[in-house]
Design an enzyme around this catalytic site. Sequence first.
Site, short mmCIF file in Angstrom:
data_model
loop_
_atom_site.label_atom_id
_atom_site.label_comp_id
_atom_site.label_asym_id
_atom_site.label_seq_id
_atom_site.Cartn_x
_atom_site.Cartn_y
_atom_site.Cartn_z
N HIS A 164 1.29 -1.06 -0.27
CA HIS A 164 -0.12 0.13 -0.44
C HIS A 164 1.01 1.56 -0.37
O HIS A 164 0.81 2.38 0.53
CB HIS A 164 -1.09 0.12 1.12
CG HIS A 164 -2.17 -1.23 1.34
ND1 HIS A 164 -3.09 -1.55 1.21
CD2 HIS A 164 -1.41 -2.81 2.19
CE1 HIS A 164 -3.28 -2.37 1.22
NE2 HIS A 164 -2.41 -2.92 1.74
N SER A 285 14.46 21.73 -15.90
CA SER A 285 13.32 22.54 -16.26
C SER A 285 13.63 24.00 -16.53
O SER A 285 14.78 24.45 -16.46
CB SER A 285 12.22 22.77 -14.91
OG SER A 285 11.47 23.79 -14.95
N LYS A 291 15.33 21.89 -10.45
CA LYS A 291 14.48 20.95 -10.64
C LYS A 291 15.51 19.27 -11.55
O LYS A 291 16.56 19.90 -12.93
CB LYS A 291 13.31 20.59 -11.11
CG LYS A 291 12.44 21.23 -10.38
CD LYS A 291 11.23 20.81 -10.85
CE LYS A 291 10.97 19.82 -11.36
NZ LYS A 291 8.91 19.03 -11.33
N GLU A 298 9.55 8.20 -16.52
CA GLU A 298 8.09 9.10 -17.73
C GLU A 298 7.81 8.53 -18.37
O GLU A 298 6.35 8.43 -19.05
CB GLU A 298 8.51 10.47 -17.25
CG GLU A 298 8.04 10.87 -15.55
CD GLU A 298 8.39 12.83 -15.00
OE1 GLU A 298 8.12 13.01 -16.62
OE2 GLU A 298 9.06 12.40 -14.28
#
Length: 464
Positions: A164, A285, A291, A298
């Site tokens: 979980h 970024s 970043k 992804e």
Amino acid sequence: MINTETPKDARAWSGRFAEPVSEIVKRYTGSVTFDFRLWPQDVRGSLAHARMLHRQNIISRQDLADIERGMKQIVAEIESGTFTWQLDAEDVHLNIERRLTGLIGDAGKRLHTGRSRNDQVATDIRLWLRDAIDDIDTLIVALQHALTDLAEQHAATPMPGFTHLQVAQPVTFGHHLMAYFEMLKRDRSRLADVRRRTNLLPLGAAALAGTTFPIDRLSVAHELGFDGVCENSLDAVSDRDFAIEFTAAAAILMMHISRFAEELILWMNPRIAFIDLPDRFCTGSSIMPQKKNPDIPELARGKSGRVFGHLMALLTLMKGQALAYNKDNQEDKEPLFDTVTTLTDTLRIFADLVSGIHVRSDNMAAALDQGYATATDLADYLVKKGLPFRDAHEVVASAIRQCEENRLGLADLPLAELRKFSALIEDDVFSVLTIDGSLSARNHIGGTAPDQVRAAILRSRQQA
Ligand code: ARG
């Protein structure tokens, strides 16, 4: 480059037609813009067919020699980029045949004896897919090697195992990585299965019913490296279940990759920071200088969607098609080609990425300290001292409640405090509450004990 002009010597099937097709129809029905990549398989299949025609005395020795010479030149032209693909000739098959006839004359026209584009295209696509499966298998093995190499270095590196997405029990990072090895092992076996059913020869089915010429299908199958022939001509030209099966296996493989990608993304998050990826797999970024984005995982996660989509496209394309060949089947190629490209690119890049993973074991250990990861070990300890498991579970739950109130770990409680929860607890409990104790106690096949992880790695190396 594809030539879209209409030459005078119209189409292979145009004899009974009173008017030429319009430009848009030509574009709509043509497939050469994408199926040209089947040319090596098309040439191979045609040569095997021509040799068989000659062996069976259907075409002369001279015809065969001409066909072989013409095909040699065509291959040279395609490889050197001087071959002009023509949209007017519709597809890869007719482009090659038209050029062959231009080069050698009548012998080129005889090549199509006892054959149809229906069994020709089914043959090409099976040959192509068989080789693609072999390439993919090699790439899966390379990714498995990268995983086992990293797992070996981290066979004893503790990290929290999650259920979980909450800290559950300690595992080793090596054990976690080897879970993906197992998934890939099943992916390989699924693909091997698909390969067996793909590697059968459709040629000889002709348009749909077989041919009146005395062909020898088995010898063609043998020459092309097929394991046998498709046993029913209608089935041979019409079904694309092998492509559907392949895409299903590919979708499952991409699903596995997407799970791994998701974990890499989580592990890269600065709040978790279990790993770092080399800069070459990340981007910054344009607006937020702090970043470092895990773009590759992804994208892999996203690309799984397009492969699932291809599976749906192929299933839908086949659904409800009456026997035998229908032009719908021309739509099998782009999804199939894109599935293979997506898979091979993803596997290649992931093998490289895994070997570049930098593990931050200090952060893994710190995360383990926070989640009462050895609570089950304490319960097991009490069971071994005679307490029924459900009661042991309750005892540990009360101890954890108290620890949480005081912001302590289980092992921080002094023995006297622990004994308030159960008199069965003695000073041997502390070895049970440590992470190393917890890991090494799970000492059976499939367990996370470092020795078992090393044994699993050894077994995997022997199998591969
Ligand atoms: N380009 C076609 C395909 O990919 C080849 C077979 C065409 N056969 C036909 N009867 N129109 O399916």
